[in-house]
Write a protein that holds these residues in place. Structure first.
Motif, PDB file in Angstrom:
ATOM      1  N   ALA A  24      36.624  37.355  58.696  1.00 36.66           N
ATOM      2  CA  ALA A  24      37.911  38.032  58.850  1.00 36.66           C
ATOM      3  C   ALA A  24      37.822  39.159  59.878  1.00 36.66           C
ATOM      4  CB  ALA A  24      38.389  38.561  57.503  1.00 36.66           C
ATOM      5  N   VAL A  25      36.702  39.882  59.890  1.00 36.01           N
ATOM      6  CA  VAL A  25      36.504  40.933  60.896  1.00 36.01           C
ATOM      7  C   VAL A  25      36.494  40.323  62.292  1.00 36.01           C
ATOM      8  CG1 VAL A  25      34.878  42.655  61.813  1.00 36.01           C
ATOM      9  CG2 VAL A  25      35.294  42.513  59.343  1.00 36.01           C
ATOM     10  N   HIS A  26      35.778  39.215  62.461  1.00 37.89           N
ATOM     11  CA  HIS A  26      35.743  38.539  63.768  1.00 37.89           C
ATOM     12  C   HIS A  26      37.120  38.002  64.144  1.00 37.89           C
ATOM     13  CE1 HIS A  26      31.500  39.010  64.322  1.00 37.89           C
ATOM     14  NE2 HIS A  26      31.209  38.335  63.220  1.00 37.89           N
ATOM     15  N   GLU A  37      49.281  36.728  61.779  1.00 38.67           N
ATOM     16  CA  GLU A  37      48.021  37.215  61.227  1.00 38.67           C
ATOM     17  C   GLU A  37      47.027  36.059  61.094  1.00 38.67           C
ATOM     18  OE1 GLU A  37      46.422  39.058  57.036  1.00 38.67           O
ATOM     19  OE2 GLU A  37      48.478  39.465  57.610  1.00 38.67           O
ATOM     20  N   PRO A  38      45.789  36.270  61.534  1.00 37.83           N
ATOM     21  CA  PRO A  38      44.784  35.209  61.433  1.00 37.83           C
ATOM     22  C   PRO A  38      44.470  34.841  59.985  1.00 37.83           C
ATOM     23  CG  PRO A  38      43.987  37.036  62.778  1.00 37.83           C
ATOM     24  CD  PRO A  38      45.269  37.473  62.161  1.00 37.83           C
ATOM     25  N   SER A  50      44.294  39.758  55.628  1.00 38.53           N
ATOM     26  CA  SER A  50      44.698  40.901  54.796  1.00 38.53           C
ATOM     27  C   SER A  50      44.396  40.654  53.320  1.00 38.53           C
ATOM     28  CB  SER A  50      46.184  41.216  54.986  1.00 38.53           C
ATOM     29  OG  SER A  50      46.984  40.112  54.614  1.00 38.53           O
ATOM     30  N   VAL A  51      44.423  39.407  52.889  1.00 37.54           N
ATOM     31  CA  VAL A  51      44.111  39.069  51.494  1.00 37.54           C
ATOM     32  C   VAL A  51      42.643  39.381  51.204  1.00 37.54           C
ATOM     33  CG1 VAL A  51      43.959  37.171  49.830  1.00 37.54           C
ATOM     34  CG2 VAL A  51      45.934  37.340  51.366  1.00 37.54           C
ATOM     35  N   LEU A 101      45.559  47.005  59.982  1.00 37.11           N
ATOM     36  CA  LEU A 101      46.634  46.035  59.797  1.00 37.11           C
ATOM     37  C   LEU A 101      47.974  46.719  59.575  1.00 37.11           C
ATOM     38  CD1 LEU A 101      44.971  43.256  57.634  1.00 37.11           C
ATOM     39  CD2 LEU A 101      45.811  43.052  59.974  1.00 37.11           C
ATOM     40  N   SER A 102      47.992  47.813  58.830  1.00 37.07           N
ATOM     41  CA  SER A 102      49.264  48.508  58.593  1.00 37.07           C
ATOM     42  C   SER A 102      49.772  49.127  59.888  1.00 37.07           C
ATOM     43  CB  SER A 102      49.133  49.548  57.495  1.00 37.07           C
ATOM     44  OG  SER A 102      48.384  50.649  57.926  1.00 37.07           O
TER      45      SER A 102
END
Length: 115
Positions: A24-26, A37-38, A50-51, A101-102
């Motif tokens: 998720a970081v990558h 959103e990826p 985000s989950v 993300l926010s």
């Protein structure tokens, strides 16, 4: 199970969830912010990044140094103002990524004017 991802166990996440966090970081780092959103696969399920970040906000597992380095590359603008140093936890990193993300969600929308 009501969630796509399993809960933490006494503050600890499974290796699959921790590996999903790094993916998720990558994905965040490679994200073209004009796209949606990826998503990454964890436990054979595709979930938004985000989950994963939300699931690990209470994770007390220590963040490996290579994950911290990936985090510094993904969100240098936040790490510059709110650095976390080694040893850090996944909860520390998740909080910063959720903030990133926010910031994306709250950014102003620019209109394109066509003549």
């Amino acid at each position: 199970m009501s969630s796509l991802l399993p809960p933490l166990h006494n503050g600890h996440a499974s290796i699959y969830l921790l590996n999903g966090f790094l993916e998720a970081v990558h994905a965040y780092e490679d994200w073209d912010m004009t796209d949606q959103e990826p998503q990454v696969a964890v436990y054979g399920k595709t979930v938004r990044i985000s989950v994963i970040f939300r699931r690990l906000t209470q994770c007390s597992d220590k963040l490996p140094e290579h994950v911290l380095e990936s985090l510094k590359a993904a969100i240098p603008h936040i790490m510059q103002h709110q650095p976390i140093d080694f040893p850090a936890t996944y909860a520390d990193a998740s909080g910063l990524l959720r903030q990133a993300l926010s910031n994306y969600v709250r950014r102003p929308v620019t209109a394109t004017i066509y003549n």
